[in-house]
Design a protein around this motif. Structure first.
Motif, PDB file in Angstrom:
ATOM      1  N   SER A 111     -63.394 -52.203  73.819  1.00  0.00           N
ATOM      2  CA  SER A 111     -61.945 -52.352  73.749  1.00  0.00           C
ATOM      3  C   SER A 111     -61.454 -52.037  72.349  1.00  0.00           C
ATOM      4  CB  SER A 111     -61.548 -53.789  74.124  1.00  0.00           C
ATOM      5  OG  SER A 111     -60.192 -54.055  73.847  1.00  0.00           O
ATOM      6  N   GLU A 112     -60.170 -51.735  72.246  1.00  0.00           N
ATOM      7  CA  GLU A 112     -59.528 -51.604  70.951  1.00  0.00           C
ATOM      8  C   GLU A 112     -59.348 -53.002  70.353  1.00  0.00           C
ATOM      9  OE1 GLU A 112     -56.687 -52.527  74.038  1.00  0.00           O
ATOM     10  OE2 GLU A 112     -58.156 -50.885  73.854  1.00  0.00           O
ATOM     11  N   ASN A 113     -58.915 -53.059  69.087  1.00  0.00           N
ATOM     12  CA  ASN A 113     -58.724 -54.334  68.416  1.00  0.00           C
ATOM     13  C   ASN A 113     -57.559 -55.098  69.044  1.00  0.00           C
ATOM     14  OD1 ASN A 113     -58.963 -56.382  66.561  1.00  0.00           O
ATOM     15  ND2 ASN A 113     -57.787 -55.345  64.980  1.00  0.00           N
ATOM     16  N   ARG A 114     -57.804 -56.343  69.454  1.00  0.00           N
ATOM     17  CA  ARG A 114     -56.783 -57.194  70.077  1.00  0.00           C
ATOM     18  C   ARG A 114     -57.315 -58.630  70.100  1.00  0.00           C
ATOM     19  NH1 ARG A 114     -56.687 -54.917  76.186  1.00  0.00           N
ATOM     20  NH2 ARG A 114     -55.354 -56.737  76.537  1.00  0.00           N
ATOM     21  N   PRO A 115     -56.455 -59.640  70.217  1.00  0.00           N
ATOM     22  CA  PRO A 115     -56.940 -61.026  70.232  1.00  0.00           C
ATOM     23  C   PRO A 115     -57.968 -61.300  71.323  1.00  0.00           C
ATOM     24  CG  PRO A 115     -54.582 -61.007  69.850  1.00  0.00           C
ATOM     25  CD  PRO A 115     -54.969 -59.581  70.162  1.00  0.00           C
ATOM     26  N   GLU A 116     -57.801 -60.649  72.479  1.00  0.00           N
ATOM     27  CA  GLU A 116     -58.745 -60.873  73.575  1.00  0.00           C
ATOM     28  C   GLU A 116     -60.148 -60.403  73.226  1.00  0.00           C
ATOM     29  OE1 GLU A 116     -54.641 -60.863  75.059  1.00  0.00           O
ATOM     30  OE2 GLU A 116     -55.783 -59.390  73.889  1.00  0.00           O
ATOM     31  N   TRP A 117     -60.254 -59.436  72.310  1.00  0.00           N
ATOM     32  CA  TRP A 117     -61.574 -58.983  71.845  1.00  0.00           C
ATOM     33  C   TRP A 117     -62.311 -60.163  71.199  1.00  0.00           C
ATOM     34  CZ3 TRP A 117     -65.360 -58.520  68.384  1.00  0.00           C
ATOM     35  CH2 TRP A 117     -66.208 -57.408  68.407  1.00  0.00           C
ATOM     36  N   THR A 118     -61.615 -60.858  70.304  1.00  0.00           N
ATOM     37  CA  THR A 118     -62.215 -62.002  69.619  1.00  0.00           C
ATOM     38  C   THR A 118     -62.525 -63.127  70.599  1.00  0.00           C
ATOM     39  OG1 THR A 118     -61.031 -61.443  67.580  1.00  0.00           O
ATOM     40  CG2 THR A 118     -61.877 -63.689  67.772  1.00  0.00           C
ATOM     41  N   LYS A 148     -76.826 -48.200  78.841  1.00  0.00           N
ATOM     42  CA  LYS A 148     -78.129 -48.244  79.513  1.00  0.00           C
ATOM     43  C   LYS A 148     -79.185 -48.890  78.634  1.00  0.00           C
ATOM     44  CE  LYS A 148     -77.312 -43.932  82.069  1.00  0.00           C
ATOM     45  NZ  LYS A 148     -77.718 -42.501  82.184  1.00  0.00           N
ATOM     46  N   HIS A 149     -79.212 -48.486  77.372  1.00  0.00           N
ATOM     47  CA  HIS A 149     -80.249 -48.954  76.468  1.00  0.00           C
ATOM     48  C   HIS A 149     -80.164 -50.449  76.200  1.00  0.00           C
ATOM     49  CE1 HIS A 149     -82.360 -49.490  72.593  1.00  0.00           C
ATOM     50  NE2 HIS A 149     -83.164 -48.575  73.110  1.00  0.00           N
ATOM     51  N   SER A 150     -78.947 -50.978  76.118  1.00  0.00           N
ATOM     52  CA  SER A 150     -78.773 -52.405  75.827  1.00  0.00           C
ATOM     53  C   SER A 150     -78.931 -53.274  77.070  1.00  0.00           C
ATOM     54  CB  SER A 150     -77.403 -52.657  75.193  1.00  0.00           C
ATOM     55  OG  SER A 150     -76.366 -52.194  76.034  1.00  0.00           O
ATOM     56  N   ARG A 151     -79.021 -52.661  78.245  1.00  0.00           N
ATOM     57  CA  ARG A 151     -79.271 -53.392  79.487  1.00  0.00           C
ATOM     58  C   ARG A 151     -78.250 -54.514  79.669  1.00  0.00           C
ATOM     59  NH1 ARG A 151     -84.317 -52.502  81.606  1.00  0.00           N
ATOM     60  NH2 ARG A 151     -84.511 -54.638  82.415  1.00  0.00           N
ATOM     61  N   VAL A 152     -76.977 -54.148  79.617  1.00  0.00           N
ATOM     62  CA  VAL A 152     -75.908 -55.146  79.686  1.00  0.00           C
ATOM     63  C   VAL A 152     -75.779 -55.724  81.089  1.00  0.00           C
ATOM     64  CG1 VAL A 152     -74.623 -54.186  77.752  1.00  0.00           C
ATOM     65  CG2 VAL A 152     -74.159 -53.349  80.066  1.00  0.00           C
ATOM     66  N   ARG A 153     -75.409 -56.993  81.145  1.00  0.00           N
ATOM     67  CA  ARG A 153     -75.202 -57.689  82.415  1.00  0.00           C
ATOM     68  C   ARG A 153     -73.732 -57.687  82.830  1.00  0.00           C
ATOM     69  NH1 ARG A 153     -80.115 -59.739  84.586  1.00  0.00           N
ATOM     70  NH2 ARG A 153     -78.820 -61.310  85.607  1.00  0.00           N
ATOM     71  N   LEU A 154     -72.848 -57.491  81.852  1.00  0.00           N
ATOM     72  CA  LEU A 154     -71.417 -57.535  82.113  1.00  0.00           C
ATOM     73  C   LEU A 154     -70.729 -56.688  81.042  1.00  0.00           C
ATOM     74  CD1 LEU A 154     -69.729 -59.294  84.219  1.00  0.00           C
ATOM     75  CD2 LEU A 154     -69.174 -60.769  82.272  1.00  0.00           C
ATOM     76  N   ILE A 155     -69.552 -56.155  81.377  1.00  0.00           N
ATOM     77  CA  ILE A 155     -68.795 -55.372  80.406  1.00  0.00           C
ATOM     78  C   ILE A 155     -67.365 -55.897  80.338  1.00  0.00           C
ATOM     79  CG2 ILE A 155     -67.954 -53.095  79.721  1.00  0.00           C
ATOM     80  CD1 ILE A 155     -70.198 -51.846  81.357  1.00  0.00           C
ATOM     81  N   PHE A 156     -66.944 -56.380  79.169  1.00  0.00           N
ATOM     82  CA  PHE A 156     -65.539 -56.659  78.896  1.00  0.00           C
ATOM     83  C   PHE A 156     -64.917 -55.341  78.436  1.00  0.00           C
ATOM     84  CE2 PHE A 156     -66.960 -61.065  78.463  1.00  0.00           C
ATOM     85  CZ  PHE A 156     -65.880 -61.785  78.961  1.00  0.00           C
ATOM     86  N   LEU A 157     -63.783 -54.982  78.984  1.00  0.00           N
ATOM     87  CA  LEU A 157     -63.184 -53.714  78.583  1.00  0.00           C
ATOM     88  C   LEU A 157     -61.677 -53.716  78.786  1.00  0.00           C
ATOM     89  CD1 LEU A 157     -63.961 -50.917  81.221  1.00  0.00           C
ATOM     90  CD2 LEU A 157     -63.924 -53.350  81.717  1.00  0.00           C
ATOM     91  N   SER A 158     -61.034 -52.795  78.118  1.00  0.00           N
ATOM     92  CA  SER A 158     -59.592 -52.579  78.274  1.00  0.00           C
ATOM     93  C   SER A 158     -59.381 -51.318  79.106  1.00  0.00           C
ATOM     94  CB  SER A 158     -58.932 -52.431  76.899  1.00  0.00           C
ATOM     95  OG  SER A 158     -59.508 -51.327  76.208  1.00  0.00           O
ATOM     96  N   ARG A 159     -58.140 -51.058  79.434  1.00  0.00           N
ATOM     97  CA  ARG A 159     -57.824 -49.830  80.156  1.00  0.00           C
ATOM     98  C   ARG A 159     -57.724 -48.682  79.162  1.00  0.00           C
ATOM     99  NH1 ARG A 159     -53.632 -51.969  84.778  1.00  0.00           N
ATOM    100  NH2 ARG A 159     -54.072 -54.182  84.536  1.00  0.00           N
ATOM    101  N   GLY A 160     -58.038 -47.493  79.610  1.00  0.00           N
ATOM    102  CA  GLY A 160     -57.982 -46.330  78.740  1.00  0.00           C
ATOM    103  C   GLY A 160     -58.917 -45.253  79.244  1.00  0.00           C
ATOM    104  N   PRO A 161     -59.007 -44.137  78.523  1.00  0.00           N
ATOM    105  CA  PRO A 161     -59.878 -43.038  78.940  1.00  0.00           C
ATOM    106  C   PRO A 161     -61.338 -43.460  79.092  1.00  0.00           C
ATOM    107  CG  PRO A 161     -58.381 -42.331  77.202  1.00  0.00           C
ATOM    108  CD  PRO A 161     -58.234 -43.807  77.316  1.00  0.00           C
ATOM    109  N   HIS A 162     -61.783 -44.439  78.292  1.00  0.00           N
ATOM    110  CA  HIS A 162     -63.180 -44.872  78.374  1.00  0.00           C
ATOM    111  C   HIS A 162     -63.504 -45.507  79.716  1.00  0.00           C
ATOM    112  CE1 HIS A 162     -60.672 -48.043  76.521  1.00  0.00           C
ATOM    113  NE2 HIS A 162     -61.362 -48.873  77.264  1.00  0.00           N
ATOM    114  N   LEU A 163     -62.489 -45.972  80.451  1.00  0.00           N
ATOM    115  CA  LEU A 163     -62.727 -46.588  81.754  1.00  0.00           C
ATOM    116  C   LEU A 163     -63.331 -45.583  82.738  1.00  0.00           C
ATOM    117  CD1 LEU A 163     -62.516 -48.915  83.725  1.00  0.00           C
ATOM    118  CD2 LEU A 163     -60.087 -48.390  84.028  1.00  0.00           C
ATOM    119  N   ARG A 164     -62.858 -44.344  82.676  1.00  0.00           N
ATOM    120  CA  ARG A 164     -63.417 -43.304  83.556  1.00  0.00           C
ATOM    121  C   ARG A 164     -64.894 -43.067  83.241  1.00  0.00           C
ATOM    122  NH1 ARG A 164     -58.583 -40.726  82.106  1.00  0.00           N
ATOM    123  NH2 ARG A 164     -59.750 -39.302  80.750  1.00  0.00           N
ATOM    124  N   ASN A 165     -65.228 -43.099  81.950  1.00  0.00           N
ATOM    125  CA  ASN A 165     -66.620 -42.871  81.556  1.00  0.00           C
ATOM    126  C   ASN A 165     -67.531 -43.999  82.043  1.00  0.00           C
ATOM    127  OD1 ASN A 165     -65.755 -40.553  80.227  1.00  0.00           O
ATOM    128  ND2 ASN A 165     -65.497 -41.609  78.262  1.00  0.00           N
TER     129      ASN A 165
END
Length: 255
Positions: A111-118, A148-165
């Motif tokens: 995500s971009e910088n925002r209070p929810e990130w913290t 893939k490498h970090s073997r994440v169990r969950l992803i916190f994310l915001s909306r944006g072009p990265h969502l498609r990726n």
């Protein structure tokens, strides 16, 4: 401190500015004029039984109405006080625990910088998880490698072009439980197992775990985050593991 890959040792590069403001400890009266701890107090002495969350908890207890975070807008909800921040963290962490996120699990933060990130960062660490911050400007190949490498169990994310990726490689992440959007509502076309921030906090509210109980289980040697480097020694970056003690040592030396 050890790296996540390749056995290469690295030093923490810098402390995120938001953490420094939120958790900055009081200056040691015996410190020298240069701001370093006095000879009678080594950093390891003061970080041996501590973790990052303890500093936030102490600050919130001392002054719950003091401003902790600011949003990039004006109005009644432009700031987040320490007490409010701690309340969000407790509900989000309780929700993560309900989803099965436990000590040692890696959770990505895209995500971009925002209070929810913290808020997300601290809630991940509160359940003993390890935050994997990922830049929103990465190419699809770079993003895919780190997730893939970090073997994440969950992803916190915001909306944006990265969502498609993320959506394009989602099926290639076998450990992924779902996505948590840092907004109050899900984007169109998304549903279970994905959640909005409102959904996660509501889940945690049903079976709320006191943050004091969560914090008491975190040791200073526990990993806090995995920061991927710029890949200076190979085509792909290396994930550097930073513990709670690493960050606390930075706080002591900059206080």
């Amino acid at each position: 401190m050890t790296t996540f890959v390749g056995g290469e040792k690295r030093s923490p590069s810098r402390l995120p500015s938001s953490w420094s403001k939120i958790m900055k400890p009081p200056r040691n009266p015996s410190s020298s004029s240069r701001g370093y701890p006095g000879k009678s107090k080594k950093p390891t002495d003061r970080t041996r039984h501590d973790n990052i969350l303890n500093h936030l908890l102490n600050r919130a207890r001392k002054d719950p109405k003091r401003t902790a975070l600011l949003r990039s807008r004006t109005g009644p909800n432009a700031s987040v006080a320490y007490g409010e921040l701690l309340d969000h963290i407790e509900r989000m962490a309780s929700g993560l625990a309900k989803l099965g996120i436990k000590k040692g699990d890696n959770v990505a933060l895209l995500s971009e910088n925002r209070p929810e990130w913290t808020m997300a960062d601290f809630s991940i660490m509160a359940v003993g998880g390890v935050t994997v911050p990922i830049s929103t400007s990465l190419s699809p190949q770079q993003l895919g490698f780190q997730l893939k490498h970090s073997r994440v169990r969950l992803i916190f994310l915001s909306r944006g072009p990265h969502l498609r990726n993320v959506q394009a490689i989602r099926d290639k992440l076998p450990l992924l439980k779902g996505l948590v959007f840092l907004d109050q509502d899900l984007p169109d076309g998304y549903g279970a197992p994905d959640l909005s921030l409102r959904d996660l906090e509501a889940l945690g509210e049903k079976d709320r775990i006191p943050v004091e109980s969560l914090v008491s289980k975190i040791a200073p040697q526990d990993p806090a985050t995995i920061v991927y480097t710029s890949g200076t020694t190979s085509q792909w970056p290396k994930g550097v593991v930073l513990t709670h003690r690493n960050f606390l040592s930075c706080l002591l030396y900059t206080s």
